[in-house]
Write a protein that holds these residues in place. Structure first.
Motif, PDB file in Angstrom:
ATOM      1  N   TRP A 110      11.027 -40.207  46.712  1.00  0.00           N
ATOM      2  CA  TRP A 110      12.267 -40.299  47.485  1.00  0.00           C
ATOM      3  C   TRP A 110      12.290 -39.451  48.741  1.00  0.00           C
ATOM      4  O   TRP A 110      13.278 -39.460  49.477  1.00  0.00           O
ATOM      5  CB  TRP A 110      13.465 -39.897  46.610  1.00  0.00           C
ATOM      6  CG  TRP A 110      13.603 -40.725  45.387  1.00  0.00           C
ATOM      7  CD1 TRP A 110      13.330 -40.345  44.106  1.00  0.00           C
ATOM      8  CD2 TRP A 110      14.028 -42.096  45.304  1.00  0.00           C
ATOM      9  NE1 TRP A 110      13.557 -41.390  43.247  1.00  0.00           N
ATOM     10  CE2 TRP A 110      13.995 -42.472  43.953  1.00  0.00           C
ATOM     11  CE3 TRP A 110      14.449 -43.037  46.254  1.00  0.00           C
ATOM     12  CZ2 TRP A 110      14.343 -43.758  43.507  1.00  0.00           C
ATOM     13  CZ3 TRP A 110      14.796 -44.307  45.825  1.00  0.00           C
ATOM     14  CH2 TRP A 110      14.742 -44.661  44.472  1.00  0.00           C
ATOM     15  N   VAL A 142      25.855 -31.502  34.783  1.00  0.00           N
ATOM     16  CA  VAL A 142      25.452 -31.541  36.181  1.00  0.00           C
ATOM     17  C   VAL A 142      26.539 -32.087  37.107  1.00  0.00           C
ATOM     18  O   VAL A 142      26.490 -31.885  38.307  1.00  0.00           O
ATOM     19  CB  VAL A 142      24.158 -32.370  36.364  1.00  0.00           C
ATOM     20  CG1 VAL A 142      23.005 -31.659  35.713  1.00  0.00           C
ATOM     21  CG2 VAL A 142      24.310 -33.771  35.810  1.00  0.00           C
ATOM     22  N   ARG A 143      27.533 -32.765  36.542  1.00  0.00           N
ATOM     23  CA  ARG A 143      28.560 -33.361  37.408  1.00  0.00           C
ATOM     24  C   ARG A 143      29.475 -32.315  38.047  1.00  0.00           C
ATOM     25  O   ARG A 143      30.186 -32.610  38.982  1.00  0.00           O
ATOM     26  CB  ARG A 143      29.404 -34.367  36.621  1.00  0.00           C
ATOM     27  CG  ARG A 143      28.602 -35.564  36.175  1.00  0.00           C
ATOM     28  CD  ARG A 143      29.116 -36.855  36.807  1.00  0.00           C
ATOM     29  NE  ARG A 143      28.070 -37.857  36.835  1.00  0.00           N
ATOM     30  CZ  ARG A 143      27.684 -38.518  37.914  1.00  0.00           C
ATOM     31  NH1 ARG A 143      28.243 -38.285  39.063  1.00  0.00           N
ATOM     32  NH2 ARG A 143      26.725 -39.425  37.849  1.00  0.00           N
ATOM     33  N   GLY A 229      16.343 -38.978  49.062  1.00  0.00           N
ATOM     34  CA  GLY A 229      17.167 -40.086  48.577  1.00  0.00           C
ATOM     35  C   GLY A 229      18.410 -40.194  49.450  1.00  0.00           C
ATOM     36  O   GLY A 229      18.363 -39.860  50.634  1.00  0.00           O
ATOM     37  N   ARG A 230      19.507 -40.639  48.876  1.00  0.00           N
ATOM     38  CA  ARG A 230      20.739 -40.802  49.641  1.00  0.00           C
ATOM     39  C   ARG A 230      21.897 -40.119  48.935  1.00  0.00           C
ATOM     40  O   ARG A 230      21.901 -40.045  47.706  1.00  0.00           O
ATOM     41  CB  ARG A 230      21.089 -42.303  49.746  1.00  0.00           C
ATOM     42  CG  ARG A 230      20.097 -43.146  50.508  1.00  0.00           C
ATOM     43  CD  ARG A 230      20.266 -42.910  52.005  1.00  0.00           C
ATOM     44  NE  ARG A 230      19.244 -43.622  52.754  1.00  0.00           N
ATOM     45  CZ  ARG A 230      19.437 -44.822  53.300  1.00  0.00           C
ATOM     46  NH1 ARG A 230      20.585 -45.436  53.144  1.00  0.00           N
ATOM     47  NH2 ARG A 230      18.472 -45.402  53.974  1.00  0.00           N
ATOM     48  N   GLY A 232      25.135 -39.639  46.935  1.00  0.00           N
ATOM     49  CA  GLY A 232      25.650 -40.545  45.905  1.00  0.00           C
ATOM     50  C   GLY A 232      24.593 -40.837  44.856  1.00  0.00           C
ATOM     51  O   GLY A 232      24.903 -41.328  43.773  1.00  0.00           O
ATOM     52  N   PHE A 233      23.320 -40.542  45.181  1.00  0.00           N
ATOM     53  CA  PHE A 233      22.223 -40.811  44.253  1.00  0.00           C
ATOM     54  C   PHE A 233      21.395 -39.575  43.922  1.00  0.00           C
ATOM     55  O   PHE A 233      20.341 -39.681  43.313  1.00  0.00           O
ATOM     56  CB  PHE A 233      21.316 -41.909  44.821  1.00  0.00           C
ATOM     57  CG  PHE A 233      21.983 -43.253  44.844  1.00  0.00           C
ATOM     58  CD1 PHE A 233      21.881 -44.109  43.763  1.00  0.00           C
ATOM     59  CD2 PHE A 233      22.747 -43.631  45.926  1.00  0.00           C
ATOM     60  CE1 PHE A 233      22.525 -45.332  43.774  1.00  0.00           C
ATOM     61  CE2 PHE A 233      23.399 -44.855  45.941  1.00  0.00           C
ATOM     62  CZ  PHE A 233      23.294 -45.707  44.860  1.00  0.00           C
ATOM     63  N   LEU A 235      22.023 -37.040  41.865  1.00  0.00           N
ATOM     64  CA  LEU A 235      21.965 -36.720  40.438  1.00  0.00           C
ATOM     65  C   LEU A 235      21.404 -37.861  39.595  1.00  0.00           C
ATOM     66  O   LEU A 235      20.898 -37.626  38.505  1.00  0.00           O
ATOM     67  CB  LEU A 235      23.354 -36.335  39.922  1.00  0.00           C
ATOM     68  CG  LEU A 235      23.906 -35.008  40.456  1.00  0.00           C
ATOM     69  CD1 LEU A 235      25.323 -34.785  39.960  1.00  0.00           C
ATOM     70  CD2 LEU A 235      23.023 -33.844  40.043  1.00  0.00           C
ATOM     71  N   THR A 236      21.513 -39.087  40.096  1.00  0.00           N
ATOM     72  CA  THR A 236      20.992 -40.202  39.303  1.00  0.00           C
ATOM     73  C   THR A 236      19.533 -40.478  39.650  1.00  0.00           C
ATOM     74  O   THR A 236      18.638 -40.117  38.885  1.00  0.00           O
ATOM     75  CB  THR A 236      21.841 -41.471  39.516  1.00  0.00           C
ATOM     76  OG1 THR A 236      22.011 -41.696  40.912  1.00  0.00           O
ATOM     77  CG2 THR A 236      23.184 -41.327  38.867  1.00  0.00           C
ATOM     78  N   GLN A 237      19.297 -41.084  40.815  1.00  0.00           N
ATOM     79  CA  GLN A 237      17.943 -41.507  41.143  1.00  0.00           C
ATOM     80  C   GLN A 237      16.965 -40.338  41.266  1.00  0.00           C
ATOM     81  O   GLN A 237      15.840 -40.422  40.801  1.00  0.00           O
ATOM     82  CB  GLN A 237      17.937 -42.312  42.451  1.00  0.00           C
ATOM     83  CG  GLN A 237      18.475 -43.710  42.298  1.00  0.00           C
ATOM     84  CD  GLN A 237      17.560 -44.580  41.455  1.00  0.00           C
ATOM     85  OE1 GLN A 237      17.353 -44.331  40.278  1.00  0.00           O
ATOM     86  NE2 GLN A 237      17.016 -45.611  42.045  1.00  0.00           N
ATOM     87  N   GLY A 240      18.187 -37.496  37.853  1.00  0.00           N
ATOM     88  CA  GLY A 240      18.084 -38.127  36.534  1.00  0.00           C
ATOM     89  C   GLY A 240      16.640 -38.451  36.185  1.00  0.00           C
ATOM     90  O   GLY A 240      16.161 -38.163  35.089  1.00  0.00           O
ATOM     91  N   ARG A 241      15.944 -39.033  37.150  1.00  0.00           N
ATOM     92  CA  ARG A 241      14.529 -39.355  36.896  1.00  0.00           C
ATOM     93  C   ARG A 241      13.696 -38.084  36.734  1.00  0.00           C
ATOM     94  O   ARG A 241      12.813 -38.008  35.878  1.00  0.00           O
ATOM     95  CB  ARG A 241      13.954 -40.201  38.035  1.00  0.00           C
ATOM     96  CG  ARG A 241      14.410 -41.635  37.989  1.00  0.00           C
ATOM     97  CD  ARG A 241      13.778 -42.447  39.119  1.00  0.00           C
ATOM     98  NE  ARG A 241      14.542 -43.649  39.355  1.00  0.00           N
ATOM     99  CZ  ARG A 241      14.385 -44.780  38.657  1.00  0.00           C
ATOM    100  NH1 ARG A 241      13.483 -44.852  37.700  1.00  0.00           N
ATOM    101  NH2 ARG A 241      15.119 -45.834  38.919  1.00  0.00           N
TER     102      ARG A 241
END
Lengths: 395, 86
Positions: A110, A142-143, A229-230, A232-233, A235-237, A240-241
């Protein structure tokens, strides 16, 4: 040392044995240079600064990076076994592979063109990477990030405090997670950026040599190419990965730690006592020995299974990784506590290996998601998997 | 290679996926999945992987717009655009 000399036929399941023979160099390093120094660095409470150079020579620091960015592109299984091997020696040292692996993988996937172009420094071990997610009030949750990144004319300004960063004292590159007005995001922060302050954490009972640090960011200004990355992503992309991978490395590291506890337990239990009786002959101890064996070998198989699920991009790989992390961290706790029990008063030495491993095992149940969080996430996966195939296709 | 699918097929596949994690997907098509906290970060990642594998598309860096993944309608529109089924 030749590969043949490191083989122990019949001591490992075939798939695992096959993996070990591939990394004769790493094995030689672990059993030679590192084995000679580990007791000293564990006592002193810091893995020495030169470990990166030694590890780099084996290719392990580029293992999660494709060849086009200077990496060695190992399989998850092979990297997992490297974590296990170093875990038998020192959980602190193994944690370097966890964080360096997570970050290099995230940057290769990313990172901006600029971040990718600098990956060669990390794969060659001239620089080390660390993962900066945890904060004082948000560990596994993490949120609730409080670190903040504000968009400026030519990039971003980051403010916040990150805690318990493994190898933060040594790292040149940090993957930092922060909120922005467009959502959570990940950034590359370099040690020498303005507004960066790195403070060693207070001494911890486990991972005592892992060079833990606090990262303070005070309006730290970085260019727009540092975004990973971007928004909004983050914590996820990105996060998270990375955490899924990190949990797998913690699982393999925990297996290694557990294996070294088992070795110590058996060596102590098989020693002739004053009256000629060995601890191994006491029936209650035989129960502890067999329960530990089942837990450790089971956890290793789960870790290998999770690694091959990731290698095959299997749909339920995340679930397999969570199961492996849960089983392995608990196996390490069990093995360390049995080892401490068998060693009696000897095991209480504050500076001793038995006691250090007990502290390390505690960390394994907290790091990259504590046991209760992992249980929560795994239950969600198990139920989802059942909903996806209620007729028992999983069997 | 994008897989040939109709918009309706995309919608039901995404709903099928969500049913694994959400008890009731009735009338959920415009509900915010990620920013609304309905999916945790691991499941959000799994959903993106599911979309890629199921429809043979690759989620690139520039596709990471929250609108593309934050609702069933958003995902359906995104897959239609990527796979050229619209």
């Amino acid at each position: 040392m030749s590969a043949a000399a490191t083989r122990k036929p019949g001591h490992q399941p075939p798939c695992v044995h096959h993996q070990l023979t591939k990394d004769a160099e790493l094995r030689a390093l672990a059993e030679g240079e590192f084995a000679a120094r580990v007791a000293g660095w564990e006592r002193a409470g810091h893995v020495p600064d030169d470990v990166g150079e030694h590890l780099a020579a084996t290719g392990v620091l580029g293992a999660l990076v494709p060849a086009r960015y200077g990496g060695t592109a190992w399989t998850h299984q092979r990297y997992g076994e490297a974590n296990r091997l170093l875990g038998t020696l020192s959980s602190s040292l193994q944690s370097l592979l966890t964080v360096h692996g997570m970050v290099t993988h995230a940057l290769a996937r990313w990172g901006s063109a600029e971040a990718r172009s600098r990956l060669g420094e990390l794969t060659a071990g001239r620089e080390l990477a660390a993962f900066a997610l945890s904060e004082s009030v948000s560990g596994s949750d993490v949120r609730s990030l409080t670190s903040w990144a504000e968009r400026g004319p030519s990039g971003w300004r980051l403010t916040g405090t990150k805690r318990w960063i493994c190898f933060g004292q040594l790292a040149d590159v940090f993957l930092v997670f922060a909120m922005t007005e467009s959502g959570d995001a990940a950034f590359v922060v370099r040690r020498d950026d303005p507004g960066v302050r790195i403070i060693p954490e207070a001494a911890t009972a486990g991972f005592r040599a892992a060079r833990l640090a606090v990262l303070e960011l005070d309006r730290c200004a970085v260019g727009s190419e540092r975004l990973v990355g971007r928004p909004g992503f983050g914590l996820t992309q990105v996060g998270g990965r990375a955490l899924t991978l990190g949990r797998l490395w913690v699982a393999f590291g925990s297996v290694g730690l557990a294996q070294s506890c088992v070795q110590a337990t058996l060596a102590r239990a098989d020693r002739a006592g004053a009256a000629g009786r060995r601890l191994k002959d006491f029936q209650l101890l035989r129960g502890l020995i067999s329960d530990t064996d089942v837990a450790v070998r089971g956890a290793h198989l789960l870790a290998v299974s999770a690694a091959s699920a990731l290698d095959a991009s299997s749909e339920w790989a995340v679930s397999e990784v969570l199961a492996a992390k849960l089983a392995a961290s608990r196996a390490a706790s069990l093995a360390a506590s049995v080892s401490a029990q068998v060693h009696g008063a000897e095991g209480l030495l504050a500076d001793g290996a038995v006691h250090h491993r007990l502290g390390d095992a505690r960390v394994m149940e907290v790091i990259e998601g504590n046991t209760q969080l992992v249980q929560d996430l795994l239950a969600e996966q198990v139920i989802a998997r059942w909903r996806a195939a209620p007729e028992g296709a999983n069997r | 290679m994008p897989v040939e699918v109709s918009t309706q097929e995309v919608r039901s596949a995404v709903q099928e996926f969500l049913k694994r994690f959400i008890d009731d997907v009735e009338g959920i098509d415009d509900v915010r999945l990620i920013t609304g906290g309905l999916l945790d970060s691991l499941v959000a990642v799994q959903m993106i992987d599911f979309i890629q594998q199921r429809f043979g598309i690759t989620v690139e860096d520039e596709d990471l717009e929250i609108a593309n993944f934050d609702s069933v309608n958003g995902v359906v529109a995104f897959v239609d655009r990527k796979a050229g089924t619209a």
